[in-house]
Design a protein around this motif. Structure first.
Motif, PDB file in Angstrom:
ATOM      1  N   VAL A  87      -5.465  -7.596  -8.606  1.00  0.00           N
ATOM      2  CA  VAL A  87      -6.188  -6.920  -7.750  1.00  0.00           C
ATOM      3  C   VAL A  87      -6.531  -5.469  -8.440  1.00  0.00           C
ATOM      4  O   VAL A  87      -7.690  -4.916  -8.368  1.00  0.00           O
ATOM      5  CB  VAL A  87      -5.401  -6.603  -6.466  1.00  0.00           C
ATOM      6  CG1 VAL A  87      -6.069  -5.910  -5.405  1.00  0.00           C
ATOM      7  CG2 VAL A  87      -5.087  -8.123  -5.981  1.00  0.00           C
ATOM      8  N   VAL A 116      -5.991   0.199  -1.879  1.00  0.00           N
ATOM      9  CA  VAL A 116      -5.304  -0.435  -2.973  1.00  0.00           C
ATOM     10  C   VAL A 116      -4.710   0.311  -3.910  1.00  0.00           C
ATOM     11  O   VAL A 116      -3.512   0.057  -4.469  1.00  0.00           O
ATOM     12  CB  VAL A 116      -6.663  -1.409  -3.688  1.00  0.00           C
ATOM     13  CG1 VAL A 116      -6.061  -2.002  -5.107  1.00  0.00           C
ATOM     14  CG2 VAL A 116      -7.021  -2.325  -2.759  1.00  0.00           C
ATOM     15  N   LEU A 156      -0.206  -9.116  -8.997  1.00  0.00           N
ATOM     16  CA  LEU A 156      -0.802  -8.363  -8.258  1.00  0.00           C
ATOM     17  C   LEU A 156      -1.661  -7.281  -8.899  1.00  0.00           C
ATOM     18  O   LEU A 156      -2.829  -7.005  -8.663  1.00  0.00           O
ATOM     19  CB  LEU A 156      -0.058  -7.843  -7.114  1.00  0.00           C
ATOM     20  CG  LEU A 156       0.345  -8.951  -6.149  1.00  0.00           C
ATOM     21  CD1 LEU A 156       1.077  -8.029  -5.031  1.00  0.00           C
ATOM     22  CD2 LEU A 156      -0.568  -9.497  -5.465  1.00  0.00           C
TER      23      LEU A 156
END
Length: 737
Positions: free
Chosen positions: A447, A417, A443
């Motif tokens: 995230v 990530v 995102l």
């Protein structure tokens, strides 16, 4: 030292000759097709120049057509008219398309209130629509357009043809030719006053090639143009021609000097090629003969430098050998390129360096091949290969990283990530696009930020664990480490707490051990000193004069009793020590455990009768057998019965039972203690520990310790239970079916 240097010099010269011979052989294989021709005029290079010249005269002379002729021959067919007319669709399609093209422009001009532009666009639109309508009405209208298109194509063709002619190599213009079209009789020549091919043939020529009507000697021209693409070539291609005649290269004239130079250089290189090739073959033969006498491979194998080579892993050796072979081959091929002109390449080019580099690579390769040949069959070397070691190291690394799979996977996902977030940031900032930036921002919020918060949280937990472990190492055991969940860090925190409690327990056990050790020393000193003191005292009394016989006998009896007491204490102490260290052998047999217990009780019949105790023995319904050392187990019963007689309260009952339950034999002794049993009951198993803390009884304090050690050696258990003054000893052993 001189012998070694001589051997090294011989090996170096031998390798140099091997390199020369191998390069010569490669030169033969690489250049043989070029230099084994009869002369320069039979080489592929010269034939290619001739073909290029034929292509040149075909375009510039034989098939040359003027602009006027090309344009006058333009013809338009009905198919071409129809194709041009419907190229963009039907009449309605084309009109609609034109209107759509100008609709937006006209509306924009109207919105800008620019009437002049509106009228201009409308005029252009109407003119194009009129022209399209006229296309569908008149063939002549369309024909004129097709002719214009073809004229443009001709202009482009003429420009390309002139460029081709202008770019032709002047060095190849030294050829003379006299050619005739067999079908039309048309003659093409670049020699004035030449009336037939014989006029060229009779001249002093370096090269002559004749073309006749025979199948093998004819010259056929296909009429295509190499500088045009396929579609253009199909349009401008002319009919094939069958040509006869002659092409020569005169021996005089400046235009043929370049080809003459090529011929002379070829002959020089050809001669040198023959010399070096024959020399190389002779050198190879000499090298083989010399090798039989000198044994170079044995000399290389015996080198003292091989000891360092043995330390290199086998796979590294193989890779190094393959690389050496590759670079050796490249060096030999590069060196072989110089063998048709070795003198020039050595003096004016890099030929000498290439030759020395080839010698070096041949030497390195031969040395490696000799050294590695003797090791290829050793399996152990492959087990110690570098790639095997790296694979094992990587496997251990991966196993350690994923020993706790959840932790390994979480860290891997976190790294992915973070990497993707950084990569996405780079892409967004390098090529900033609104849509891409919006997607990345969403995102990042959904995230990346939660992942970072999750990571920081666990980093904080990890830091707290480190701080707590440091405090634990410093001996601070006060507060537990708080944790939640079932994660690896939570498990680690829980384990640290357990470890801390274990340390506390260990410290308590250590303190208890020190206390018991002190008590043991005190008790041993007391129990051994008491009888010893009595013996010394009464011995001194026996030395006194005027002692009566009654006193004398009394003193001896006391000394004897105390000596036996001292012996019992010492024997029990030694036996307890042997039991504790396990330094004792068991003679196990099948024994009726109840019968053994009865025998032990029988030894104390007189003592039991003299005491005020009442024994209650529970008899089992059948025989109970165990696999034990009968003598040692009798000692257990003897110690327990002796303790019962010494420490039981007068006028009470003693209960003894033997029970068989689930493959186990349970033996129990229950009595009421005459002394108050306070403190830790487990300490009664310690050596010299007594229930009578005043130590007025005759016990050694080793009975229970010895009994428990014997039972432990039989893989059984001996437990003590106390309820008030009720004292119970329970023994469990494996039963025999």
């Amino acid at each position: 030292m001189d012998t070694k240097w001589k051997s090294r010099i011989k090996i170096s010269v031998w390798i140099l000759l091997v390199t020369f011979g191998l390069s010569g052989i490669l030169s033969i294989l690489d250049n043989g097709h070029w230099y084994l021709n009869k002369d320069y005029f039979h080489t592929e290079d010269f034939n290619m120049h001739v073909d290029e010249f034929i292509e040149y005269i075909t375009i510039a002379d034989i098939n040359y057509t003027s602009e006027k002729e090309l344009k006058s021959d333009i013809k338009v067919t009905k198919e071409e008219i129809e194709e041009h007319r419907t190229r963009y669709g039907t009449l309605s399609d084309q009109v609609t398309n034109i209107k759509d093209q100008y609709q937006g422009k006209i509306e924009d001009a109207k919105a800008a209130e620019n009437e002049d532009v509106v009228r201009l666009y409308e005029q252009q639109r109407d003119e194009k629509i009129s022209d399209i309508i006229e296309n569908f009405k008149s063939d002549e209208h369309v024909k004129a357009k097709v002719i214009k298109e073809k004229e443009k194509q001709i202009d482009a063709f003429l420009k390309q043809r002139e460029q081709f002619i202008a770019n032709y190599d002047d060095n190849l213009l030294g050829f003379h030719y006299y050619l005739e079209d067999v079908k039309t009789g048309e003659v093409f020549t670049n020699v004035k006053n030449a009336n037939n091919p014989e006029d060229l043939k009779d001249q002093p020529n370096l090269f002559t090639r004749q073309y006749s009507l025979s199948e093998n000697d004819s010259l056929q021209l296909n009429g295509h143009y190499s500088f045009l693409d396929f579609i253009q070539d199909e349009y401008f291609a002319q009919n094939p021609r069958l040509i006869q005649g002659i092409i020569t290269l005169p021996n005089s004239g400046s235009t043929g000097n370049w080809i003459k130079e090529q011929k002379e250089e070829y002959e020089s290189r050809q001669m040198f090629f023959y010399v070096t090739s024959i020399s190389s073959l002779l050198v190879i033969c000499s090298v083989v003969i010399w090798a039989r006498k000198m044994h170079p491979f044995q000399v290389i194998a015996a080198s003292d430098k091989r000891i360092y080579y043995k330390r290199v892993p086998i796979d590294i050796k193989l890779v190094s050998l393959l690389l050496s072979i590759f670079f050796m081959f490249v060096a030999l091929v590069a060196n072989a390129q110089n063998y048709d002109n070795l003198y020039f390449s050595f003096l004016y080019s890099s030929g000498l360096f290439e030759f020395l580099f080839a010698v070096l690579m041949v030497g390195i390769t031969l040395i490696q091949m000799v050294w590695i040949y003797r090791e290829l069959g050793k399996v152990q070397l492959y087990k110690e290969a570098f790639i095997i070691k790296m694979s094992r190291w990587f496997y251990r690394l991966s196993s350690d990283a994923f020993y706790n799979k959840s932790v390994g996977i979480q860290i891997l996902l976190l790294l992915i990530v973070i990497f993707l977030s950084g990569f996405g940031a780079g892409v967004v900032f390098i090529e900033p696009e609104p849509d891409l930036f919006g997607i990345y921002a969403v995102l990042f919020l959904v995230v990346t930020i939660p992942v970072l918060l999750y990571m920081f949280k666990h980093i904080g937990n990890f830091n707290r664990i480190i701080q707590h472990s440091n405090e634990l190492a410093a001996g601070k055991l006060e507060q537990d480490l708080p944790y939640k969940g079932k994660s690896a860090l939570a498990a680690l925190a829980g384990n640290l707490n357990l470890l801390k409690h274990g340390v506390k327990t260990s410290k308590k056990a250590e303190a208890k051990s020190e206390r018991l050790k002190t008590e043991l020393i005190t008790n041993v000193s007391h129990d051994l000193r008491t009888p010893l003191t009595s013996i010394i005292t009464y011995t001194e009394l026996l030395k006194a004069e005027g002692l009566t016989k009654e006193d004398h006998d009394s003193y001896l009896e006391i000394i004897d009793r105390k000596s036996k007491r001292l012996k019992v204490l010492i024997d029990d102490l030694f036996e307890a020590s042997k039991m504790a260290t396990g330094n004792i052998e068991l003679n196990k047999q099948k024994v009726d455990i109840f019968q053994l217990l009865q025998q032990a009780l029988a030894e104390y019949n007189e003592t039991i009768k003299e005491s005020s105790l009442t024994f209650r023995l529970a008899t089992p319904k059948s025989q109970i057998f165990t696999y034990v050392d009968g003598q040692k187990m009798w000692r257990v019963f003897d110690n327990l019965i002796g303790n019962v007689l010494k420490y039981s309260l007068e006028n009470t009952r003693v209960y003894v039972s033997v029970v068989h339950e689930k493959h186990r034999v349970i033996i129990s002794f229950k009595n009421v203690s005459k002394y108050e049993l306070g403190g830790n009951i487990d300490e009664l198993f310690e050596r010299f520990k007594r229930g009578d803390t005043s130590r007025h009884t005759d016990g050694s304090g080793l009975g229970l310790a010895i009994a428990k050690s014997i039972v432990d050696l039989h893989e059984g258990s001996l437990e003590i239970d106390v309820d008030g003054d009720l004292f119970k000893v329970t023994i469990e052993l494996d039963a025999m079916e």
